[in-house]
Design a protein around this motif. Structure first.
Motif, PDB file in Angstrom:
ATOM      1  N   MET A 287     -38.857  14.543  51.089  1.00 51.02           N
ATOM      2  CA  MET A 287     -37.494  14.666  51.592  1.00 51.02           C
ATOM      3  C   MET A 287     -37.361  15.853  52.549  1.00 51.02           C
ATOM      4  O   MET A 287     -37.962  16.899  52.333  1.00 51.02           O
ATOM      5  N   LYS A 290     -32.139  18.314  54.887  1.00 54.56           N
ATOM      6  CA  LYS A 290     -30.792  17.748  54.915  1.00 54.56           C
ATOM      7  C   LYS A 290     -30.564  16.715  53.823  1.00 54.56           C
ATOM      8  O   LYS A 290     -29.430  16.527  53.373  1.00 54.56           O
ATOM      9  N   ASN A 291     -31.614  16.010  53.406  1.00 58.53           N
ATOM     10  CA  ASN A 291     -31.426  15.004  52.363  1.00 58.53           C
ATOM     11  C   ASN A 291     -32.137  15.378  51.062  1.00 58.53           C
ATOM     12  O   ASN A 291     -32.324  14.538  50.185  1.00 58.53           O
ATOM     13  N   ASN A 293     -32.861  16.488  47.452  1.00 60.51           N
ATOM     14  CA  ASN A 293     -32.141  16.403  46.186  1.00 60.51           C
ATOM     15  C   ASN A 293     -33.109  16.800  45.075  1.00 60.51           C
ATOM     16  O   ASN A 293     -34.150  16.164  44.900  1.00 60.51           O
TER      17      ASN A 293
END
Length: 539
Positions: A287, A290-291, A293
């Protein structure tokens, strides 16, 4: 004196406690408010005057929910003691106790946590936390019969709510605009913000059902046919900011040990986070920042696992607080810093201890494509002076204490610069070892996990929310040692890489694909556009 404290109703107790929290624990909050006011050309002073009243009314309303017989005292004693620590962190270091900071605190080991303990922090805790907690314990809170108590509490809460609504009626637009222009305001309120962040952390990590684990890159394979296998040492720095590197224009010679080794210096590189607990798993994750998690990252393979699927020999050697899950599936060694040795004082170890571990690995690994990760303790604060041996204490006078806010700027920068210089020494020793190896094509990659604030704008250490983090916490060094033989055998153009390094615009997002590319590994999860080496690959 404490035994003769007057009797207070639950409403009086709640209101006095709210006033204390506003007047003491929220001093950092009002510093943020002042900073916002100073930026404005037209200031409504009546609006400004309502801010402490608004906060007192709001905290009184919230505290009333917990001012219940048998609950009030233990709850507010614990809350006050915790808030005292949060207050010190915000007041002295400008830290924001958000989700990421709580995650970092939970993953901090005993030795690392002890570096924040000094006489200033203890004194502050006693004055702002222990003494008020003792007063809470001693005070006599008088509760009415249940029905009367409930009615009076309801009236008190309605009064507080009415105060909030009256202020909002006159200054709603002021609060809305001021809040939008000063994002740090809500993050600075004690105790509401850190409680909300803690609740979020507990929910994500201990309440929610873990996601099903997902393996990535099971099709990964090494595609290059070479005379010798690759051996790459990936050095993960700790708390190193690019601003204090000679390579990035710093005036002091903090890179004197490697300056003759012709490292590639990748300009304008930024981290994925501002704390190890976020940056380390993020930089090795598929990832992007910005994305990213955290929950998903824990439930899927990292680039280390993909390299493992391809058959690359892997080792992780750690002198920091662990790999945060990145190395769980491979052979890894965490240095035991509790021992008293040449490099360890019983609480922490100098990074030279990793060179010993590296020597052991180099003497025992098989002759096949290999990646060895060295995770440094680097420039971890606030006890920067404990990160380098006496013989590497070059820049003086330095700050030989943990309450760094009480050192002069010169002392603080000198001690931090010593950590950078010592890390540079470690890198030079790694390169020296790799140059002596003949059975591999060797290279080294160095990238820090995040940067550090050294008093700029009143901020110290790291961990600021990324959206408002200063460049000192996000602008990191990214260096590569790539000898001509390695470049030739792996069909890489050094001149192309040098041009690209100077162009800038890099981040932790590049690491996943660049490690795969450097090790000549292909997979469906590999993205050539993220690989800094693919752009300079010769056919």
């Amino acid at each position: 004196m404490l035994s003769r404290l007057k009797t207070l109703s639950s409403r009086q107790f709640t209101f006095i406690l709210a006033v204390y929290y506003v007047c003491v624990f929220n001093i950092p909050f009002f510093a943020v408010v002042k900073h916002g006011i100073d930026k404005q050309t037209d200031v409504n002073m009546l609006f400004v005057a309502t801010i402490p009243l608004f906060l007192v009314f709001a905290l009184s309303f919230v505290f009333s929910l917990f001012s219940v017989k048998y609950l009030a005292k233990p709850f507010f004693i614990v809350l006050t003691l915790i808030s005292a620590n949060v207050f010190f962190a915000e007041f002295q270091y400008g830290a924001v106790i958000d989700y990421g900071m709580i995650e970092n605190l939970v993953q901090t080991n005993r030795a690392e946590a002890s570096t924040y303990l000094n006489w200033v922090s203890v004194l502050s805790f006693c004055i702002t936390g222990v003494i008020p907690a003792l007063l809470i314990y001693k005070v006599n809170i008088h509760y009415q019969p249940f029905a009367k108590e409930l009615l009076r509490k309801a009236l008190f809460m309605l009064a507080m709510l009415a105060g909030i609504l009256v202020i909002a009626a006159f200054y709603y637009e002021n609060y809305l605009a001021f809040g939008r222009n000063n994002n740090l305001i809500k993050r600075s309120i004690i105790p509401t913000y850190f409680i909300g962040s803690a609740a979020k952390f507990i929910n994500i990590n201990y309440v929610q059902t873990p996601l099903e684990y997902r393996q990535l890159g099971l099709d990964a394979e090494i595609v290059a046919k070479k005379t010798k296998p690759n051996l790459v040492v990936m050095v993960v720095g700790e708390t190193a900011r690019a601003q204090n590197y000679s390579y990035y224009g710093y005036a002091k010679p903090t890179n004197s040990h490697t300056k003759e080794q012709q490292l590639l210096v990748f300009k304008d590189t930024h981290s994925c986070g501002t704390a190890t607990a976020v940056s380390l798993p993020c930089m090795f994750s598929r990832m992007d920042r910005k994305n990213y998690n955290e929950r998903r990252a824990k439930a899927q393979d990292s680039v280390i696992d993909v390299l493992d699927h391809a058959g690359v020999q892997l080792r992780w050697l750690d002198n920091d607080s662990g790999c945060k899950g990145v190395c769980n599936n491979i052979q890894h060694i965490l240095v035991d810093n509790s021992k008293l040795t040449k490099w360890c004082n019983g609480d922490s170890c100098f990074d030279e201890v990793l060179l010993q571990e590296l020597d052991k690995q180099l003497s025992s690994i098989k002759t096949k494509d290999t990646l060895i990760v060295l995770h440094l303790i680097g420039s971890h604060g606030p006890t920067y002076y404990q990160r380098y041996p006496e013989q590497h204490r070059v820049f003086k006078p330095d700050c030989q204490r943990s309450d760094i806010q009480n050192c002069t700027q010169q002392e603080l920068f000198n001690t931090y610069d010593n950590t950078i210089l010592y890390t540079d020494y470690i890198l030079s020793r790694v390169v020296k070892r790799l140059k002596q190896i003949n059975q591999f094509d060797t290279a080294m990659v160095y990238m820090s996990d995040h940067g550090e604030s050294l008093g700029e704008s009143g901020l110290y250490l790291h961990g600021a929310p990324y959206a408002i983090a200063p460049k000192q916490q996000t602008h990191i060094p990214f260096l590569v040692w790539l000898p001509e033989d390695f470049a030739k055998q792996n069909k890489l153009s050094l001149s192309c890489l040098q041009q690209q390094a100077n162009s800038g615009g890099f981040s932790h997002d590049n690491l996943f694909d660049s490690l795969l590319g450097l090790m000549n590994v292909t997979s469906t999860v590999y993205k050539p556009q993220g690989d800094i080496f693919a752009r300079c690959k010769q056919q």
